[in-house]
Design a protein around this motif. Structure first.
Motif, short mmCIF file in Angstrom:
data_model
loop_
_atom_site.label_atom_id
_atom_site.label_comp_id
_atom_site.label_asym_id
_atom_site.label_seq_id
_atom_site.Cartn_x
_atom_site.Cartn_y
_atom_site.Cartn_z
N GLY A 6 1.00 -1.44 0.24
CA GLY A 6 0.18 -0.45 -0.23
C GLY A 6 0.59 1.16 -0.22
N PRO A 7 0.00 2.43 -0.12
CA PRO A 7 0.92 3.61 -0.35
C PRO A 7 1.93 3.68 0.96
N ASP A 8 1.76 3.53 2.06
CA ASP A 8 2.38 3.49 3.58
C ASP A 8 3.20 2.74 4.00
N LEU A 9 3.28 1.35 2.41
CA LEU A 9 4.15 0.44 3.52
C LEU A 9 3.80 -0.56 4.65
N ILE A 47 16.52 1.05 0.12
CA ILE A 47 16.67 -0.47 -0.70
C ILE A 47 15.18 -0.49 -1.06
N VAL A 48 14.79 0.22 -0.01
CA VAL A 48 13.14 0.28 0.01
C VAL A 48 12.49 0.49 -1.37
N ARG A 49 13.03 2.21 -2.13
CA ARG A 49 12.12 3.21 -2.56
C ARG A 49 13.32 2.42 -3.56
N ARG A 50 14.21 2.16 -3.91
CA ARG A 50 15.27 0.84 -5.20
C ARG A 50 13.77 0.28 -5.46
N VAL A 51 13.35 -0.39 -4.85
CA VAL A 51 12.90 -1.89 -4.92
C VAL A 51 11.25 -1.28 -5.65
N MET A 52 10.56 -0.49 -5.39
CA MET A 52 8.78 0.28 -5.02
C MET A 52 9.69 1.13 -6.53
N ALA A 53 10.37 0.55 -7.32
CA ALA A 53 10.54 1.58 -8.28
C ALA A 53 10.58 0.77 -9.45
N GLY A 54 10.81 -0.61 -8.82
CA GLY A 54 11.00 -2.02 -10.00
C GLY A 54 11.84 -3.21 -9.84
N GLU A 55 13.01 -2.63 -8.95
CA GLU A 55 14.26 -2.93 -8.84
C GLU A 55 14.39 -3.86 -7.94
N LEU A 84 5.87 -5.87 -5.90
CA LEU A 84 4.27 -6.87 -5.98
C LEU A 84 3.73 -5.98 -6.88
N GLN A 85 3.02 -6.54 -7.80
CA GLN A 85 2.07 -4.92 -8.10
C GLN A 85 0.19 -5.42 -8.12
N ASP A 86 -0.63 -4.45 -8.12
CA ASP A 86 -1.84 -4.69 -7.95
C ASP A 86 -2.17 -5.06 -9.21
N GLU A 87 -3.22 -4.63 -9.18
CA GLU A 87 -4.31 -5.29 -10.26
C GLU A 87 -4.32 -4.25 -11.85
N THR A 88 -3.26 -3.23 -11.13
CA THR A 88 -3.57 -2.37 -12.47
C THR A 88 -2.17 -2.77 -13.40
N GLU A 89 -1.71 -3.00 -12.44
CA GLU A 89 -0.38 -3.79 -13.14
C GLU A 89 0.94 -2.46 -12.14
N GLN A 90 0.69 -2.23 -11.23
CA GLN A 90 1.40 -0.42 -10.52
C GLN A 90 1.61 -1.60 -9.63
N ILE A 91 3.67 -0.89 -9.22
CA ILE A 91 3.84 -1.71 -8.37
C ILE A 91 3.23 -0.84 -7.30
N ALA A 92 3.01 -1.82 -6.09
CA ALA A 92 2.08 -1.65 -4.66
C ALA A 92 2.63 -1.86 -3.30
N GLY A 93 3.51 -2.51 -3.56
CA GLY A 93 4.47 -3.41 -2.34
C GLY A 93 5.55 -4.04 -2.67
#
Length: 629
Positions: A6-9, A47-55, A84-93
């Protein structure tokens, strides 16, 4: 493992991860990641920010500060982060699988610490060995299986004078003292075969050309031999100097004693020579007068004096322990029985004689004549200790000496024949026993004894690989025992020598070469041979004898004196065997030539006859040898 979503992880995790959180659980459940791990967010936020950017990221053995068991300590984890992606294929976690690796990391740290310590010790030990290698006064070396020096320490320069670059890469044989090359090569071969050498001694050649004694110890690893050698030249020279001093002292003592004895010996020999020369003069006179009835009496007198002179000579040679022995397999009981009547006459009627023979007595290998002389000496000494009468007992026995008994008697363990003479005389004090075998030592009054008797017995028995022991107490008599090694063979029956006129005759053409530098002996031997039908060829020295031997003349036997000038008798015989391999040889010797005769170890077909000998003995021995007996 855990999930931040989610938005606040928001932080969601399983039970295994709860153990990682420790006291943060269960409050961390449902909290934003940044709050649940606020203490390490500065480290993990990027690290978290890099992962949330798709890495997707992975980390091995990452140290995490945690509070456990009441104290702060680092804890290590391996992390694997996946977006992790949500149903819109956006990284949500993100999803994180983590494994604690603290034990592994601490084990590796301990291993590295141990390796570092070991490395430090190796460095220290290497430095220490290097100091030993450089500073050792012993010779240290590494040599290969081919005998090539691979490494040497500086002591080689100090001990042998060579610079190391003159030695390394060369064979050790290049520097061995010539007389020790074979010995050293044998030692190297043993070392190559994994037979470690301890106390192996040889000589190396110093750069100035002189020898140096080295005592070696070796070990082998692979194809290399490691050795250290102690320089012992000084010890060797000191020991040799002591030996020379001891020899000189013994010789001085002996010469002093001989000087004291000279008068008595001269008196005895003059009497004997008078008996010989006087008898021969009267013999010549009576023959000239035609009075041949008295001839036998003069002949017997001359022969008796000559035999007594020979016995005195043998006694003196036995004292020096250099007489040539003629050992034969005998049973001592038979020898004692043959001596019994002579001993009874010698000790006189005041002394009782008892003989106790052991049944089944073993055979021993010994010179019968010398043993007879030893027995007679012991009985005479026993008689002289019993001036008022007493009893002498001669006893034989078989003895099996174990290690302890043999060590006590300074003999190898094994089977021995003993011949013991005991008396009921005055006995001996310990200090007398300690000196009893010393040459010229005697307790008898001046003029009553030379002190050669027991020393002669001792010398003869030791030459026969036996031993003599004295058991005595003051006032309780003495017992002297001869220990002679058992001989595993049949004894030789005593053969009576025939009269010269009855000696065996030669076969047609049998020829004997007689080599002796003494004309009288050469003449007598040749005449005896010719009287018996042999062809006798005379030679005055080894060179003349060798010319005959190298010719094509028939020779059935070589009779040679041992003490010839320039080429001795043994050298002549060896040279003769090169051209006549089957030639039989009879050495005649009149003094201490046992060393020339290889200390009795003669080749097949070589025999010894000791001077003086009777013509009957010479004739019988020659016939035996020619007939192959």
């Amino acid at each position: 493992m855990f999930v931040a979503w989610g938005p606040d992880l928001t932080f969601l995790y399983n039970d295994e991860y709860a153990a990682v959180l420790g006291a943060k659980h269960p409050h961390a459940l449902g909290q934003p990641f940044s709050q649940a791990w606020s203490d390490i967010w500065p480290q993990f936020g990027p690290i978290v920010r890099r992962v949330m950017a798709g890495e997707a990221l992975s980390f091995e053995d990452l140290p995490i500060p945690m509070r456990r068991n009441g104290y702060d300590e680092d804890t290590w984890f391996s992390f694997s982060y996946t977006p992790l992606q949500d149903e819109t294929e956006q990284i949500a976690g993100l999803f994180c699988a983590c494994t604690e690796t603290t034990s592994k990391v601490r084990g590796e740290q301990a291993l590295r610490a141990q390796e570092a310590l070991l490395e430090a010790r190796v460095i220290e030990r290497t430095a220490e060995l290097d100091r030993v290698w450089r500073n050792s006064r012993d010779l240290l070396l590494v040599v290969d299986a081919d005998g090539i020096f691979r490494a040497l320490n500086p002591a080689w320069t100090a001990v042998l004078g060579y610079e190391l670059d003159e030695l390394v890469g060369r064979s050790f044989l290049d520097f061995i003292w010539p007389e020790d090359v074979t010995l050293t090569q044998g030692g190297h071969d043993r070392a190559v075969a994994r037979d470690d050498l301890n106390g192996f001694e040889n000589r190396y050649r110093h750069k100035d050309g002189t020898p140096r004694w080295i005592s070696w110890n070796t070990s082998v690893e692979g194809e290399l031999i490691y050795a250290y050698g102690r320089h012992i030249t000084a010890e060797k020279e000191h020991a040799e100097a002591l030996r020379r001093i001891e020899d000189q002292l013994r010789q001085a003592q002996k010469m002093e004693a001989v000087g004291q004895l000279t008068g008595g010996l001269a008196h005895d020999f003059n009497n004997l020579l008078t008996g010989v020369s006087g008898s021969l003069e009267l013999l010549q006179t009576r023959i000239a007068q035609g009075r041949i009835n008295d001839v036998d009496r003069y002949v017997n007198a001359a022969q008796g004096a000559a035999k007594r002179a020979a016995a005195l000579t043998h006694r003196l040679l036995a004292f020096s322990r250099r007489q040539t022995l003629d050992p034969k397999p005998i049973v001592v009981n038979r020898l004692v029985r043959g001596m019994e009547e002579l001993i009874r006459r010698t000790i006189g009627p005041e002394i009782a004689l008892e003989v106790a023979e052991a049944g089944g007595l073993w055979t021993t290998l010994v010179d019968p004549g010398q043993l007879e002389n030893a027995l007679l000496n012991l009985c005479i000494n026993a008689r002289d200790s019993m001036l008022g009468g007493g009893r002498i007992t001669i006893e034989t026995a078989n003895k099996w000496l174990d290690a302890a008994a043999a060590h006590e008697r300074d003999l190898p363990p094994g089977q021995y024949v003993t011949l013991c003479v005991s008396d009921t005389g005055t006995g001996m004090a310990p200090d007398v026993i300690a000196k009893a075998f010393e040459p010229f030592f005697t307790t008898k009054p001046i003029g009553m004894g030379t002190g050669l008797g027991l020393s002669m017995v001792y010398g003869f028995v030791r030459q026969s690989n036996g031993q003599v022991r004295i058991y005595s107490e003051v006032g309780h008599g003495s017992n002297i025992c001869l220990y002679l090694p058992r001989h595993l063979g049949a004894d030789e029956a005593d053969d009576l020598l025939p009269e010269l006129a009855q000696a065996p005759r030669a076969e047609q053409g049998e020829t004997v070469l007689v080599v002796d530098d003494e004309p009288t002996v050469r003449m007598l031997v040749s005449e005896v041979l010719e009287d018996l039908g042999y062809t006798a060829i005379e030679a005055a020295d080894g060179a003349a004898g060798l010319k005959v031997l190298q010719s094509d003349v028939r020779l059935d036997l070589l009779v040679s004196d041992v003490g010839l000038p320039s080429m001795n008798g043994r050298q002549l015989a060896d040279a003769a065997r090169e051209v006549r391999p089957d030639l039989k040889v009879l050495f005649i010797t009149g003094y201490a030539e046992n060393a020339v005769l290889s200390h009795g170890h003669l080749e097949h077909g070589m025999h010894v006859l000791t001077k003086p000998f009777t013509m009957e003995a010479l004739a019988s021995r020659i016939k035996e040898l020619i007939n192959g007996k």
